[in-house]
Design a protein around this motif. Structure first.
Motif, PDB file in Angstrom:
ATOM      1  N   GLN A  88       0.832  -1.201   0.000  1.00 36.54           N
ATOM      2  CA  GLN A  88       0.000   0.000   0.000  1.00 36.54           C
ATOM      3  C   GLN A  88       0.867   1.251   0.000  1.00 36.54           C
ATOM      4  OE1 GLN A  88      -0.573   2.499   2.479  1.00 36.54           O
ATOM      5  NE2 GLN A  88       0.906   1.555   3.868  1.00 36.54           N
ATOM      6  N   LEU A  89       2.032   1.180   0.619  1.00 39.24           N
ATOM      7  CA  LEU A  89       2.955   2.319   0.635  1.00 39.24           C
ATOM      8  C   LEU A  89       3.448   2.634  -0.781  1.00 39.24           C
ATOM      9  CD1 LEU A  89       4.027   4.159   2.881  1.00 39.24           C
ATOM     10  CD2 LEU A  89       5.979   2.626   3.095  1.00 39.24           C
ATOM     11  N   ALA A  90       3.723   1.594  -1.561  1.00 39.35           N
ATOM     12  CA  ALA A  90       4.151   1.795  -2.953  1.00 39.35           C
ATOM     13  C   ALA A  90       3.033   2.403  -3.789  1.00 39.35           C
ATOM     14  CB  ALA A  90       4.606   0.469  -3.550  1.00 39.35           C
ATOM     15  N   VAL A  91       1.808   1.923  -3.601  1.00 39.98           N
ATOM     16  CA  VAL A  91       0.663   2.469  -4.331  1.00 39.98           C
ATOM     17  C   VAL A  91       0.429   3.917  -3.914  1.00 39.98           C
ATOM     18  CG1 VAL A  91      -1.850   2.220  -4.678  1.00 39.98           C
ATOM     19  CG2 VAL A  91      -0.359   0.206  -4.729  1.00 39.98           C
ATOM     20  N   ASN A  92       0.645   4.216  -2.646  1.00 42.08           N
ATOM     21  CA  ASN A  92       0.543   5.577  -2.130  1.00 42.08           C
ATOM     22  C   ASN A  92       1.532   6.499  -2.858  1.00 42.08           C
ATOM     23  OD1 ASN A  92       1.372   7.876  -0.502  1.00 42.08           O
ATOM     24  ND2 ASN A  92       0.296   6.978   1.220  1.00 42.08           N
ATOM     25  N   ALA A  93       2.788   6.077  -2.960  1.00 44.97           N
ATOM     26  CA  ALA A  93       3.814   6.899  -3.608  1.00 44.97           C
ATOM     27  C   ALA A  93       3.517   7.102  -5.085  1.00 44.97           C
ATOM     28  CB  ALA A  93       5.184   6.257  -3.416  1.00 44.97           C
ATOM     29  N   LEU A  94       2.937   6.111  -5.729  1.00 48.78           N
ATOM     30  CA  LEU A  94       2.621   6.212  -7.152  1.00 48.78           C
ATOM     31  C   LEU A  94       1.581   7.287  -7.435  1.00 48.78           C
ATOM     32  CD1 LEU A  94       2.809   5.160 -10.075  1.00 48.78           C
ATOM     33  CD2 LEU A  94       1.103   3.402  -9.423  1.00 48.78           C
ATOM     34  N   TRP A  95       0.647   7.497  -6.510  1.00 47.96           N
ATOM     35  CA  TRP A  95      -0.443   8.431  -6.757  1.00 47.96           C
ATOM     36  C   TRP A  95       0.068   9.819  -7.135  1.00 47.96           C
ATOM     37  CZ3 TRP A  95      -2.108  13.131  -5.149  1.00 47.96           C
ATOM     38  CH2 TRP A  95      -3.349  13.535  -5.635  1.00 47.96           C
ATOM     39  N   SER A  96       1.032  10.351  -6.427  1.00 43.61           N
ATOM     40  CA  SER A  96       1.533  11.702  -6.721  1.00 43.61           C
ATOM     41  C   SER A  96       2.087  11.791  -8.133  1.00 43.61           C
ATOM     42  CB  SER A  96       2.616  12.103  -5.721  1.00 43.61           C
ATOM     43  OG  SER A  96       2.058  12.256  -4.441  1.00 43.61           O
ATOM     44  N   TRP A  97       2.737  10.732  -8.591  1.00 43.41           N
ATOM     45  CA  TRP A  97       3.266  10.722  -9.956  1.00 43.41           C
ATOM     46  C   TRP A  97       2.134  10.735 -10.962  1.00 43.41           C
ATOM     47  CZ3 TRP A  97       8.140  11.629 -11.342  1.00 43.41           C
ATOM     48  CH2 TRP A  97       9.080  11.623 -10.313  1.00 43.41           C
ATOM     49  N   LEU A  98       1.116   9.908 -10.725  1.00 43.29           N
ATOM     50  CA  LEU A  98      -0.018   9.847 -11.650  1.00 43.29           C
ATOM     51  C   LEU A  98      -0.738  11.188 -11.731  1.00 43.29           C
ATOM     52  CD1 LEU A  98      -1.444   6.365 -10.621  1.00 43.29           C
ATOM     53  CD2 LEU A  98      -0.269   6.928 -12.772  1.00 43.29           C
ATOM     54  N   LEU A 104      -2.603  12.317 -14.994  1.00 41.70           N
ATOM     55  CA  LEU A 104      -3.484  11.223 -15.404  1.00 41.70           C
ATOM     56  C   LEU A 104      -4.617  11.076 -14.396  1.00 41.70           C
ATOM     57  CD1 LEU A 104      -0.731   8.649 -16.475  1.00 41.70           C
ATOM     58  CD2 LEU A 104      -2.122  10.127 -17.956  1.00 41.70           C
ATOM     59  N   GLY A 105      -5.698  11.795 -14.640  1.00 41.04           N
ATOM     60  CA  GLY A 105      -6.809  11.821 -13.699  1.00 41.04           C
ATOM     61  C   GLY A 105      -7.448  10.472 -13.454  1.00 41.04           C
ATOM     62  N   ALA A 106      -7.808   9.759 -14.527  1.00 37.72           N
ATOM     63  CA  ALA A 106      -8.478   8.465 -14.358  1.00 37.72           C
ATOM     64  C   ALA A 106      -7.553   7.474 -13.639  1.00 37.72           C
ATOM     65  CB  ALA A 106      -8.901   7.911 -15.716  1.00 37.72           C
ATOM     66  N   ALA A 107      -6.288   7.458 -14.028  1.00 35.43           N
ATOM     67  CA  ALA A 107      -5.346   6.541 -13.383  1.00 35.43           C
ATOM     68  C   ALA A 107      -5.149   6.893 -11.914  1.00 35.43           C
ATOM     69  CB  ALA A 107      -4.004   6.558 -14.121  1.00 35.43           C
ATOM     70  N   SER A 108      -5.153   8.183 -11.593  1.00 32.05           N
ATOM     71  CA  SER A 108      -4.986   8.572 -10.193  1.00 32.05           C
ATOM     72  C   SER A 108      -6.215   8.182  -9.369  1.00 32.05           C
ATOM     73  CB  SER A 108      -4.662  10.064 -10.060  1.00 32.05           C
ATOM     74  OG  SER A 108      -5.728  10.860 -10.501  1.00 32.05           O
TER      75      SER A 108
END
Length: 163
Positions: A88-98, A104-108
């Motif tokens: 979940q920490l990795a998915v959390n960090a990915l959000w800011s990039w998206l 990328l609104g839909a991906a975020s």
């Protein structure tokens, strides 16, 4: 006894380093976020940008303490619970990039939905082992719930900026 105590504090420092590193990865993606965020149409209930840093700092600290408590336990489910936590920490960090770096609104929105599910799963796994550790994740779940609604609202209001 002193060695045992030293290891416990070193483990806490390690969890703090991991959580704040994830925050740092997200912060790198958010370097130009101020201007981008200012250009977005936001709902009236959106907090000012100055709120996000302090809130995330407290949440990362609470998350680190929760993971530390699970790491100290000898429970059979500790390992899978910590794997869920790191995921979940990795998915959390990915959000800011998206959202901030790649717009990328839909991906975020999908990412934050997945994050919400992973936080719920992690909270449940932690709660079964250590109720305090589980409770320490409740503010995180609440913030991710709020952030998910905010992300959705901003994405829907800004189809050209968040394609």
């Amino acid at each position: 006894m002193a060695v045992q105590s030293h290891r416990r504090w070193a483990a806490l420092a390690g969890w703090c380093a991991l959580c704040f590193a994830a925050g740092g990865i997200g912060a790198v993606a958010s370097v130009d976020a101020r201007g981008f965020y200012a250009d977005l149409v936001r709902p009236e209930w959106a907090p000012p940008p100055s709120v996000f840093g302090p809130v995330w700092s407290v949440l990362y600290l609470l998350m680190a303490i929760a993971a530390w408590r699970i790491g100290l336990s000898n429970a059979t489910g500790a390992r899978p619970a910590l794997v869920a936590f790191v995921l979940q920490l990795a998915v959390n960090a990915l959000w800011s990039w998206l959202f901030f770096a790649w717009h990328l609104g839909a991906a975020s929105v999908l990412d934050i939905g997945l994050l919400w599910l992973l936080v719920v799963a992690t909270l449940v796994l932690f709660w079964r082992i250590d109720r305090i550790a589980g409770a320490l994740l409740v503010p995180y779940l609440a913030w991710v719930s709020f952030a998910g609604a905010l992300c959705w609202a901003i994405w829907r209001a800004n189809p050209t900026l968040l394609g």
